[in-house]
Design an enzyme around this catalytic site. Structure first.
Site, short mmCIF file in Angstrom:
data_model
loop_
_atom_site.label_atom_id
_atom_site.label_comp_id
_atom_site.label_asym_id
_atom_site.label_seq_id
_atom_site.Cartn_x
_atom_site.Cartn_y
_atom_site.Cartn_z
N LYS A 39 -25.19 87.87 -126.51
CA LYS A 39 -24.15 88.33 -125.57
C LYS A 39 -24.59 89.56 -124.78
O LYS A 39 -24.44 89.59 -123.56
CB LYS A 39 -22.85 88.66 -126.32
CG LYS A 39 -22.22 87.50 -127.06
CD LYS A 39 -20.87 87.90 -127.66
CE LYS A 39 -20.95 88.92 -128.77
NZ LYS A 39 -21.63 88.46 -129.99
N ARG A 88 -11.96 90.29 -130.27
CA ARG A 88 -12.60 89.80 -131.48
C ARG A 88 -11.60 89.30 -132.52
O ARG A 88 -12.01 88.85 -133.60
CB ARG A 88 -13.38 90.95 -132.09
CG ARG A 88 -14.86 90.67 -132.32
CD ARG A 88 -15.42 91.93 -132.92
NE ARG A 88 -16.78 91.85 -133.32
CZ ARG A 88 -17.79 92.31 -132.58
NH1 ARG A 88 -17.60 92.76 -131.38
NH2 ARG A 88 -19.00 92.29 -133.08
N ARG A 96 -34.89 91.17 -133.74
CA ARG A 96 -34.73 91.95 -132.51
C ARG A 96 -35.02 93.43 -132.74
O ARG A 96 -35.29 94.17 -131.80
CB ARG A 96 -33.37 91.73 -131.84
CG ARG A 96 -32.16 92.34 -132.54
CD ARG A 96 -30.86 91.90 -131.85
NE ARG A 96 -29.69 92.39 -132.57
CZ ARG A 96 -28.44 92.03 -132.30
NH1 ARG A 96 -28.19 91.16 -131.35
NH2 ARG A 96 -27.43 92.52 -133.00
N ARG A 131 -30.29 99.01 -135.57
CA ARG A 131 -28.86 99.30 -135.75
C ARG A 131 -28.55 99.47 -137.23
O ARG A 131 -29.09 98.77 -138.08
CB ARG A 131 -28.02 98.14 -135.18
CG ARG A 131 -27.81 98.25 -133.69
CD ARG A 131 -27.17 97.01 -133.12
NE ARG A 131 -25.96 96.56 -133.80
CZ ARG A 131 -25.10 95.71 -133.27
NH1 ARG A 131 -25.30 95.24 -132.05
NH2 ARG A 131 -24.04 95.34 -133.94
N ARG A 137 -20.92 90.44 -141.19
CA ARG A 137 -20.51 90.28 -139.79
C ARG A 137 -20.31 88.80 -139.46
O ARG A 137 -19.39 88.45 -138.71
CB ARG A 137 -21.56 90.91 -138.85
CG ARG A 137 -21.42 92.42 -138.76
CD ARG A 137 -22.71 93.12 -138.38
NE ARG A 137 -23.19 92.75 -137.06
CZ ARG A 137 -24.46 92.93 -136.66
NH1 ARG A 137 -25.36 93.43 -137.47
NH2 ARG A 137 -24.81 92.60 -135.45
#
Ligand code: AMP
Length: 185
Positions: free
Chosen positions: A13, A88, A127, A131, A142
């Site tokens: 996203k 969300r 990636r 984080r 998540r």
């Protein structure tokens, strides 16, 4: 042009939102980015949300909706925006419906990036954004939260006839071409 980019964590996203932002000259509004900046700057909001985010849980609807309502008042969003990471929950979607109504605006598209489950964890781990919520434990959480709380949001927008499904597999450019086709309609 108001767009919601939707999909599970790791679907791409944020990457696609940045491309839409550059090409269509409309800003991205990422609630996750705002929270991360607040944490970095140690603001009261950042202090409030840090442990929730790190655990992979959702920040309360009230906090998120207030944040988005305030943010959307800014002039930079006057010509449209891309929502990334909001709404969300169905509660947030309902609150956003009300906000749109109050602003006399409409949603152009609710774009769902579809990526197979087993691809998501690999993508997030590879990636390497560093984080705090990219630990294996938080990622699993998540994804659970996404299935339980967030995926029903898609159903909410189906009823409004705004949903466009996009194959989220392929190169960044290939996926962006698919999104552009939707936005050209
Ligand atoms: P994201 O960058 O969209 O993956 O968001 C990172 C984290 O920020 C999420 O796991 C939540 O803890 C929090 N967050 C971001 N957006 C929302 C939202 N709309 N509602 C609740 N929590 C959110």
């Amino acid at each position: 042009m108001n767009i919601i980019l939707f999909g599970p964590p790791g679907a791409g996203k944020g990457t696609q939102a940045k491309l839409i932002q550059e090409t269509y000259k409309i800003p991205q509004l990422s609630t996750g980015d705002i929270f991360r900046t607040s944490i970095k700057n140690q603001t009261p909001l950042g202090k409030k949300v840090k442990s929730i985010m790190d655990a992979g849980e959702l920040v309360s609807d009230q906090v998120v909706v207030e944040l988005v309502a305030e943010e959307l008042k800014k002039d930079e969003y006057n010509n449209g925006y891309i929502l990334d990471g909001f709404p969300r929950t169905v509660e947030q979607a309902k609150a956003y419906d009300v906000l749109l109504n109050q602003m006399n605006e409409k949603l152009k598209a609710f774009i769902v990036l579809q990526v197979p489950e087993k691809e998501l964890v690999n993508r997030i781990l590879s990636r390497g954004e560093g984080r705090a919520d990219d630990t294996e434990e938080a990622i699993i959480r998540r994804l659970e939260v996404y299935h339980r709380e967030t995926s029903p949001v898609q159903e909410h927008y189906s009823r409004q006839g705004a949903v466009h499904m996009i194959n989220g597999l392929g190169t960044i450019e290939e996926i962006f071409v698919r999104i552009q086709a939707v936005l050209a309609k």
